[in-house]
Design a protein around this motif. Structure first.
Motif, PDB file in Angstrom:
ATOM      1  N   GLY A 184       0.794  -1.226   0.000  1.00 55.91           N
ATOM      2  CA  GLY A 184       0.000   0.000   0.000  1.00 55.91           C
ATOM      3  C   GLY A 184       0.825   1.273   0.000  1.00 55.91           C
ATOM      4  N   LEU A 185       1.865   1.311   0.808  1.00 55.46           N
ATOM      5  CA  LEU A 185       2.704   2.507   0.902  1.00 55.46           C
ATOM      6  C   LEU A 185       3.366   2.825  -0.437  1.00 55.46           C
ATOM      7  N   ILE A 186       3.959   1.817  -1.045  1.00 58.98           N
ATOM      8  CA  ILE A 186       4.657   2.060  -2.309  1.00 58.98           C
ATOM      9  C   ILE A 186       3.679   2.306  -3.447  1.00 58.98           C
ATOM     10  N   ALA A 187       2.487   1.706  -3.387  1.00 57.65           N
ATOM     11  CA  ALA A 187       1.479   1.949  -4.430  1.00 57.65           C
ATOM     12  C   ALA A 187       1.027   3.402  -4.400  1.00 57.65           C
ATOM     13  N   GLY A 188       0.742   3.917  -3.204  1.00 59.14           N
ATOM     14  CA  GLY A 188       0.309   5.299  -3.086  1.00 59.14           C
ATOM     15  C   GLY A 188       1.415   6.287  -3.393  1.00 59.14           C
ATOM     16  N   SER A 189       2.587   6.039  -2.829  1.00 62.11           N
ATOM     17  CA  SER A 189       3.713   6.959  -3.025  1.00 62.11           C
ATOM     18  C   SER A 189       4.161   6.990  -4.476  1.00 62.11           C
ATOM     19  N   SER A 190       4.226   5.826  -5.111  1.00 57.91           N
ATOM     20  CA  SER A 190       4.669   5.791  -6.508  1.00 57.91           C
ATOM     21  C   SER A 190       3.656   6.465  -7.421  1.00 57.91           C
ATOM     22  N   LYS A 215       8.152 -12.225  -6.607  1.00 56.40           N
ATOM     23  CA  LYS A 215       7.710 -13.409  -7.355  1.00 56.40           C
ATOM     24  C   LYS A 215       6.518 -13.076  -8.248  1.00 56.40           C
ATOM     25  N   SER A 216       5.615 -12.247  -7.728  1.00 61.65           N
ATOM     26  CA  SER A 216       4.425 -11.871  -8.489  1.00 61.65           C
ATOM     27  C   SER A 216       4.794 -11.021  -9.696  1.00 61.65           C
ATOM     28  N   MET A 217       5.752 -10.119  -9.522  1.00 58.89           N
ATOM     29  CA  MET A 217       6.209  -9.290 -10.624  1.00 58.89           C
ATOM     30  C   MET A 217       6.832 -10.157 -11.723  1.00 58.89           C
ATOM     31  N   GLU A 218       7.574 -11.171 -11.319  1.00 56.50           N
ATOM     32  CA  GLU A 218       8.243 -12.035 -12.288  1.00 56.50           C
ATOM     33  C   GLU A 218       7.246 -12.868 -13.083  1.00 56.50           C
ATOM     34  N   SER A 219       6.196 -13.342 -12.413  1.00 56.69           N
ATOM     35  CA  SER A 219       5.225 -14.207 -13.088  1.00 56.69           C
ATOM     36  C   SER A 219       4.097 -13.433 -13.770  1.00 56.69           C
ATOM     37  N   GLY A 220       3.895 -12.186 -13.334  1.00 56.33           N
ATOM     38  CA  GLY A 220       2.825 -11.383 -13.902  1.00 56.33           C
ATOM     39  C   GLY A 220       1.482 -11.603 -13.254  1.00 56.33           C
ATOM     40  N   LYS A 221       1.454 -12.385 -12.168  1.00 52.40           N
ATOM     41  CA  LYS A 221       0.216 -12.600 -11.422  1.00 52.40           C
ATOM     42  C   LYS A 221       0.538 -12.707  -9.939  1.00 52.40           C
ATOM     43  N   GLU A 239       1.456 -12.827   2.832  1.00 51.07           N
ATOM     44  CA  GLU A 239       1.457 -14.060   2.052  1.00 51.07           C
ATOM     45  C   GLU A 239       1.382 -13.792   0.564  1.00 51.07           C
ATOM     46  N   LYS A 240       0.628 -12.751   0.211  1.00 46.31           N
ATOM     47  CA  LYS A 240       0.366 -12.446  -1.195  1.00 46.31           C
ATOM     48  C   LYS A 240       0.112 -10.948  -1.326  1.00 46.31           C
ATOM     49  N   PRO A 241       0.563 -10.325  -2.410  1.00 41.62           N
ATOM     50  CA  PRO A 241       0.289  -8.899  -2.592  1.00 41.62           C
ATOM     51  C   PRO A 241      -1.216  -8.638  -2.665  1.00 41.62           C
ATOM     52  N   GLY A 242      -1.630  -7.443  -2.285  1.00 36.68           N
ATOM     53  CA  GLY A 242      -3.032  -7.084  -2.410  1.00 36.68           C
ATOM     54  C   GLY A 242      -3.428  -7.032  -3.878  1.00 36.68           C
ATOM     55  N   GLU A 243      -4.699  -7.303  -4.149  1.00 33.96           N
ATOM     56  CA  GLU A 243      -5.168  -7.275  -5.537  1.00 33.96           C
ATOM     57  C   GLU A 243      -5.046  -5.877  -6.133  1.00 33.96           C
ATOM     58  N   LEU A 244      -5.473  -4.883  -5.382  1.00 37.03           N
ATOM     59  CA  LEU A 244      -5.417  -3.506  -5.859  1.00 37.03           C
ATOM     60  C   LEU A 244      -3.983  -2.985  -5.870  1.00 37.03           C
ATOM     61  N   THR A 245      -3.253  -3.237  -4.788  1.00 35.13           N
ATOM     62  CA  THR A 245      -1.874  -2.732  -4.721  1.00 35.13           C
ATOM     63  C   THR A 245      -1.008  -3.340  -5.818  1.00 35.13           C
ATOM     64  N   PHE A 246      -1.205  -4.619  -6.095  1.00 42.37           N
ATOM     65  CA  PHE A 246      -0.387  -5.268  -7.118  1.00 42.37           C
ATOM     66  C   PHE A 246      -0.673  -4.686  -8.501  1.00 42.37           C
ATOM     67  N   SER A 247      -1.938  -4.406  -8.781  1.00 44.13           N
ATOM     68  CA  SER A 247      -2.283  -3.842 -10.089  1.00 44.13           C
ATOM     69  C   SER A 247      -1.629  -2.474 -10.286  1.00 44.13           C
TER      70      SER A 247
END
Length: 333
Positions: A184-190, A215-221, A239-247
């Motif tokens: 969340g922090l990096i999603a908002g700041s970026s 890992k998610s960035m590498e696989s695209g999901k 455990e897993k990136p947030g759905e919104l934050t990852f997008s």
């Protein structure tokens, strides 16, 4: 998704609620590094981290639309304290679902802010399910730690504030290193930094054993990882990136790197030596990431310089519960 006005509105709402935290820098360190390194000291924020920004703004926006209600959140400590304080300011009750192995200091701080705590086993139970059940039973508002547009926007005021502070001293923000848990922090700041300066490089930093976003960035999901006990950077356990934050992070991040626990500890020692503050491991990860991009010979010389000057820090390292809720972002010009 976001426009500059979203972050300006969040900044206005948070005015008088949060503190504008300073930029820290060391002339001695910067001379040795050969460039200007700045630390955004959210360690000096109320409740000890940036989490109050997102928690309060999310609560404020929800109450504007639906009226006040009690709130529920799940957190290992930093979000818990942010929600507890925001609820106290708003005059509502907060219930926090916390892991039974959360740092004692974070548990006690959350209690001191007036929140009710429900403990769970993070390795066998779902904190999301528990919090959702409480929210439904008590007709309370559930505030996610990161995967919510208003939480992300509130946390992103860190980036906006940093940009303005750098501009005030005549500096550009060229690289922005940020610790990544749920994102969340990096999603908002970026989001706001890319709007203000598309050339700023945004680098996410994760511990080696908590690299779900990498890992998610590498696989695209979105990929899930196994969480192990006794992790040093407990505030970055996801455990897993947030759905919104990852997008958002898929589009905004220049790269994401990982750091070892030893590099995190070394960075904590450096901050203690230079600034006299104890930094939470999760926050020190961003500094460890920034230092990993520097010529190793320079770093080796620096460790030799501070070796033997931080005996007091090494004594404090014996008691892990001493870690305060300190997070920071690191960037250079």
């Amino acid at each position: 998704m976001y426009q500059e006005k979203n972050f300006l509105n969040a900044t206005e709402v948070l005015s008088g609620i949060i503190k504008q935290t300073p930029l820290l820098f060391s002339k001695n360190l910067n001379e040795k590094l050969g460039f200007n390194l700045y630390l955004k000291a959210e360690c000096l924020q109320l409740t000890g981290s940036f989490k109050l920004r997102g928690a309060y703004y999310c609560m404020h926006q929800q109450f504007l639309k639906e009226g006040k209600s009690d709130v529920v959140a799940f957190s290992s400590g930093n979000h818990a304290q942010g929600v507890a304080m925001a609820a106290r300011i708003q005059g509502v009750e907060a219930t926090i679902v916390m892991p039974s192995d959360a740092p004692n200091s974070k548990i006690e701080n959350t209690k001191a802010l007036g929140a009710k705590i429900i403990f769970y086993d993070r390795y066998r139970e779902s904190r999301e399910d528990i919090a959702q059940q409480i929210a439904e039973k008590d007709n309370a508002f559930l505030i996610p730690a990161y995967d919510n547009s208003d939480v992300i926007c509130g946390q992103g005021t860190v980036g906006l504030e940093s940009f303005h502070q750098m501009a005030m001293i005549g500096q550009s923000l060229d690289h922005f290193y940020c610790p990544v848990g749920g994102g969340g922090l990096i999603a908002g700041s970026s989001s706001i930094l890319r709007f203000l300066n598309p050339d700023t490089k945004i680098i996410g930093v994760e511990p080696e054993m908590l690299n779900d976003t990498q890992k998610s960035m590498e696989s695209g999901k979105r990929e899930a990882i196994k969480i192990f006990p006794n992790t040093l950077c407990d505030s970055l356990m996801a455990e897993k990136p947030g759905e919104l934050t990852f997008s958002i992070n898929q589009k905004m991040l220049s790269s994401i790197i990982t750091v070892s626990d030893q590099k995190v500890i070394d960075s904590m020692r450096l901050v203690f030596n230079e600034f006299g503050i104890i930094v939470e491991p999760g926050g020190a990860a961003s500094l460890a990431g920034a230092l990993s991009a520097i010529d190793q010979n320079i770093i080796d010389e620096w460790w030799k310089y501070i070796e033997g000057t931080s005996q007091e820090f090494d004594k404090l390292m014996i008691d892990v519960s001493f870690y305060k809720s300190y997070l920071m972002m690191v960037f250079w010009q």
